[in-house]
Design a protein around this motif. Structure first.
Motif, mmCIF file in Angstrom:
data_model
loop_
_atom_site.group_PDB
_atom_site.id
_atom_site.type_symbol
_atom_site.label_atom_id
_atom_site.label_comp_id
_atom_site.label_asym_id
_atom_site.label_seq_id
_atom_site.Cartn_x
_atom_site.Cartn_y
_atom_site.Cartn_z
ATOM 1 N N LYS A 51 0.840 -1.193 0.000
ATOM 2 C CA LYS A 51 0.000 0.000 0.000
ATOM 3 C C LYS A 51 0.879 1.250 0.000
ATOM 4 O O LYS A 51 1.885 1.322 0.705
ATOM 5 N N GLY A 52 0.511 2.206 -0.826
ATOM 6 C CA GLY A 52 1.270 3.451 -0.881
ATOM 7 C C GLY A 52 1.029 4.201 -2.173
ATOM 8 O O GLY A 52 0.229 3.808 -3.017
ATOM 9 N N ARG A 53 1.769 5.287 -2.347
ATOM 10 C CA ARG A 53 1.692 6.140 -3.533
ATOM 11 C C ARG A 53 3.025 6.034 -4.256
ATOM 12 O O ARG A 53 4.087 6.220 -3.646
ATOM 13 N N TYR A 54 2.965 5.760 -5.544
ATOM 14 C CA TYR A 54 4.185 5.545 -6.321
ATOM 15 C C TYR A 54 4.181 6.417 -7.573
ATOM 16 O O TYR A 54 3.161 6.533 -8.234
ATOM 17 N N GLU A 55 5.316 7.000 -7.877
ATOM 18 C CA GLU A 55 5.485 7.757 -9.112
ATOM 19 C C GLU A 55 6.295 6.910 -10.074
ATOM 20 O O GLU A 55 7.175 6.143 -9.652
ATOM 21 N N SER A 83 3.877 9.942 -13.776
ATOM 22 C CA SER A 83 2.578 9.323 -13.551
ATOM 23 C C SER A 83 2.534 8.836 -12.111
ATOM 24 O O SER A 83 3.564 8.551 -11.507
ATOM 25 N N VAL A 84 1.319 8.745 -11.548
ATOM 26 C CA VAL A 84 1.158 8.348 -10.149
ATOM 27 C C VAL A 84 0.167 7.203 -10.058
ATOM 28 O O VAL A 84 -0.901 7.249 -10.692
ATOM 29 N N VAL A 85 0.511 6.188 -9.276
ATOM 30 C CA VAL A 85 -0.411 5.094 -8.988
ATOM 31 C C VAL A 85 -0.532 4.978 -7.470
ATOM 32 O O VAL A 85 0.463 5.064 -6.751
ATOM 33 N N GLU A 86 -1.763 4.842 -7.009
ATOM 34 C CA GLU A 86 -2.037 4.629 -5.579
ATOM 35 C C GLU A 86 -2.438 3.175 -5.396
ATOM 36 O O GLU A 86 -3.312 2.667 -6.089
ATOM 37 N N VAL A 87 -1.787 2.512 -4.464
ATOM 38 C CA VAL A 87 -2.071 1.100 -4.190
ATOM 39 C C VAL A 87 -2.779 1.008 -2.861
ATOM 40 O O VAL A 87 -2.412 1.647 -1.909
#
Length: 87
Positions: A51-55, A83-87
């Motif tokens: 879980k987290g925020r990744y660029e 780009s950003v993905v939130e898990v």
């Protein structure tokens, strides 16, 4: 093999010419490019992330590119976007 417990499967995919060299790099790879493989007419890489925020960005034939399918971006230190993905 690393455990996938508590992690979510995330697929990074982008279209490019079949002969292209395509990789994904991001905060989850310490910005080291990881090659993608062709599957279902797209270049893809599946990873398991906690879980987290990744660029991230794609590297296509030596040129950095945001993910055209991603609607969330963040500015980076180079004056471009990630780009950003939130898990």
């Amino acid at each position: 093999m690393a455990s996938t417990k508590g992690k979510k499967r995330v697929v990074f995919a982008v279209e490019a010419e079949p002969q292209s060299e395509v990789a994904v790099a991001g905060s989850f790879t310490d910005w080291e490019p990881v090659p993608l493989t062709i599957r279902d007419a797209k270049f893809q890489k599946m990873v398991y992330l906690p879980k987290g925020r990744y660029e991230y960005k794609f590297l296509i034939n030596g040129r950095w590119s945001i993910d055209p399918a991603c609607a969330v971006w963040a500015p980076n230190e180079f004056g471009t976007l990630n780009s950003v993905v939130e898990v």
